[in-house]
Write an enzyme that holds these catalytic residues in place. Sequence first.
Site, PDB file in Angstrom:
ATOM      1  CG  ASN A 161       3.214 -22.776 128.525  1.00 13.22           C
ATOM      2  OD1 ASN A 161       3.344 -23.103 127.346  1.00 13.22           O
ATOM      3  ND2 ASN A 161       3.222 -23.656 129.531  1.00 13.22           N
ATOM      4  CG  ASP A 211       1.802 -35.088 126.562  1.00 12.26           C
ATOM      5  OD1 ASP A 211       0.846 -34.430 126.101  1.00 12.26           O
ATOM      6  OD2 ASP A 211       2.016 -35.195 127.786  1.00 12.26           O
ATOM      7  CG  HIS A 222      -0.536 -31.532 127.444  1.00 11.99           C
ATOM      8  ND1 HIS A 222       0.587 -32.270 127.702  1.00 11.99           N
ATOM      9  CD2 HIS A 222      -0.403 -30.375 128.134  1.00 11.99           C
ATOM     10  CE1 HIS A 222       1.383 -31.597 128.528  1.00 11.99           C
ATOM     11  NE2 HIS A 222       0.804 -30.441 128.805  1.00 11.99           N
ATOM     12  CD  GLU A 241       3.253 -27.773 129.597  1.00 12.18           C
ATOM     13  OE1 GLU A 241       2.368 -28.585 129.926  1.00 12.18           O
ATOM     14  OE2 GLU A 241       3.426 -26.693 130.187  1.00 12.18           O
TER      15      GLU A 241
HETATM   16  O1  G2I Z   1      -0.628 -31.316 133.818  1.00  9.01           O
HETATM   17  C1  G2I Z   1       0.296 -31.395 132.777  1.00  9.01           C
HETATM   18  C2  G2I Z   1       1.027 -30.093 132.589  1.00  9.01           C
HETATM   19  C3  G2I Z   1       0.062 -29.024 132.128  1.00  9.01           C
HETATM   20  N1  G2I Z   1       0.739 -27.776 131.889  1.00  9.01           N
HETATM   21  C4  G2I Z   1       1.558 -27.287 132.989  1.00  9.01           C
HETATM   22  C5  G2I Z   1       2.494 -28.345 133.493  1.00  9.01           C
HETATM   23  O2  G2I Z   1       3.214 -27.868 134.622  1.00  9.01           O
HETATM   24  C6  G2I Z   1       1.767 -29.613 133.840  1.00  9.01           C
HETATM   25  O3  G2I Z   1       2.731 -30.536 134.326  1.00  9.01           O
HETATM   26  C7  G2I Z   1       2.284 -31.426 135.305  1.00  9.01           C
HETATM   27  C8  G2I Z   1       3.393 -32.387 135.668  1.00  9.01           C
HETATM   28  O4  G2I Z   1       3.705 -33.131 134.528  1.00  9.01           O
HETATM   29  C9  G2I Z   1       2.928 -33.320 136.770  1.00  9.01           C
HETATM   30  O5  G2I Z   1       4.044 -34.083 137.246  1.00  9.01           O
HETATM   31  O6  G2I Z   1       1.876 -30.706 136.443  1.00  9.01           O
HETATM   32  C10 G2I Z   1       1.302 -31.559 137.407  1.00  9.01           C
HETATM   33  C11 G2I Z   1       0.715 -30.724 138.529  1.00  9.01           C
HETATM   34  O7  G2I Z   1      -0.344 -29.981 138.085  1.00  9.01           O
HETATM   35  C12 G2I Z   1       2.335 -32.539 137.920  1.00  9.01           C
HETATM   36  O8  G2I Z   1       1.735 -33.445 138.792  1.00  9.01           O
HETATM   37  C13 G2I Z   1       2.070 -33.356 140.123  1.00  9.01           C
HETATM   38  C14 G2I Z   1       1.204 -34.301 140.899  1.00  9.01           C
HETATM   39  O9  G2I Z   1      -0.144 -33.937 140.673  1.00  9.01           O
HETATM   40  C15 G2I Z   1       1.506 -34.194 142.335  1.00  9.01           C
HETATM   41  O10 G2I Z   1       0.750 -35.136 143.052  1.00  9.01           O
HETATM   42  C16 G2I Z   1       2.977 -34.401 142.566  1.00  9.01           C
HETATM   43  O11 G2I Z   1       3.306 -34.176 143.925  1.00  9.01           O
HETATM   44  O12 G2I Z   1       3.437 -33.624 140.361  1.00  9.01           O
HETATM   45  C17 G2I Z   1       3.779 -33.429 141.699  1.00  9.01           C
HETATM   46  C18 G2I Z   1       5.286 -33.576 141.854  1.00  9.01           C
HETATM   47  O13 G2I Z   1       5.693 -34.838 141.447  1.00  9.01           O
END
Ligand code: G2I
Length: 455
Positions: free
Chosen positions: A202, A267, A238, A265
């Site tokens: 991915n 959006d 994205h 993913e």
């Molecule tokens: O960055 C967007 C996505 C890119 N591809 C891989 C996915 O796993 C990723 O998802 C995002 C989540 O949507 C976010 O929610 O991954 C992030 C982390 O790299 C997530 O963010 C994190 C925050 O940065 C943290 O501060 C927080 O503690 O989410 C954590 C849990 O809520």
Amino acid sequence: MRKTRSIHLIVAASATMVMAAGMAAIVSTPANAATTLGAAAAESGRYFGAATNSFMLNRQPHATVLNREFNSIVAENEMKWYHTEPNQNQFNFTAGDQLIAHARARGMTVRGHTLVWHAQQPAWAQNLSGTALRNAMINHINRVAGHWRGQIHSWDVVNEAFADGSGGGRRDSNLQRTGNDWIEVAFRTARAADPSAKLCYNDYNTDGVNAKSTGIYNMVRDFKARGVPIDCVGLQSHLGTTLDPTYQQNIQRFADLGVDVQITELDIMQGSNQANMYGQVTRACLAVARCTGITVWGVLDPDSWRTGANPLLFDGNGNKKPAYDAVLNALNAGGNNPPPTTAPPTTGPPPITTPPPSGGGCSASVSLNSWNGGFVATVRVTAGSSAINGWRVRLTVPSGATVTGAWNANRSGNTGAVDFTNVDYNGRVAAGQSTEFGFQATGNGSIPAPSCTAS
Ligand code: G2I
């Protein structure tokens, strides 16, 4: 706001015109058109999923929309390494279990995200390197994929391992520094741990034919040529305000390698082109037989990781946006090439064939998934003509090999003759039935037929 509304009206008006042209009677929708994303996708054998979190499952209006519209879910964060193994060898499956239970109760499938990734590693893993990190990675995959064995439709085994930019090469990371073969070791380990899950690579910025997607394409082609188990490629998608004109062509070239493609993913930045782009992406997937499903990275705009971009299909009140209508209409228009029905992966470890013993007692057989310097063993314990209430398997690991971890069994010893006994949930095996456990080891060689004693 005005802009969005006028586009909505244009879409609605043109949809009405199309319908009026095709039908004599005045009806609002064709009688057979599905009215939810999941149902519409299912008509061509595909799924339509959303990322969510366990703590949102009962939150309104998220819950109503999630349960009504989607037939697949993925954990936005709660199956990542930092979450599932916060301390080395201490596992936390609670949130993931909740998500899976929610999905199973509603007939939704579950994507697993993600087994290994350079980001969101627990601190202890960030501080490891070399063999210690490699073994920790293998153990993590075994334990996590093993825990949810048989319940995950597709695993993102490895996430975002390629670099951005023009080179098309690997991203530097602690995992990459353990050796270039870390990705194939991860896939082989995942296959042994959950043979029924489709195994995906991915990544993002792969939304067209470009240097990064070509680097991944070359890796997948190499894996297929060498029999490294890989079943699918996840294109995160994205997206901004325009779609790469080679988006569909890129999906097609991966499909032509013999892997499924999943939009994992999705959006898209809110703006005048949002609904149109959602339609384009959906149609591109539907046009490729092996593009088997689409997942949006969240349900309601305010819950999106892209704060302020409003990149999803529903607003904060759970109202359908024009982008929703564009997706639903595209799904209902159908694809000409429904994908083949999901077949079990064929590149996994060879099936273990053990005739049940004719008397009581038990028998055991072992299959190995090896790479240079290590292996994962899957051991099948089969009860004879009577049920058993416990078992002990003794096997001899190759000289120089050391067992570094086991799952679904208690272990004593790590070199030479090693004993494994049942854990509390797999001691009882009905007559003629089997259970499996596994272990990982450093070293190479073969293992003679194990012995099994019933208790
Ligand atoms: O960055 C967007 C996505 C890119 N591809 C891989 C996915 O796993 C990723 O998802 C995002 C989540 O949507 C976010 O929610 O991954 C992030 C982390 O790299 C997530 O963010 C994190 C925050 O940065 C943290 O501060 C927080 O503690 O989410 C954590 C849990 O809520």
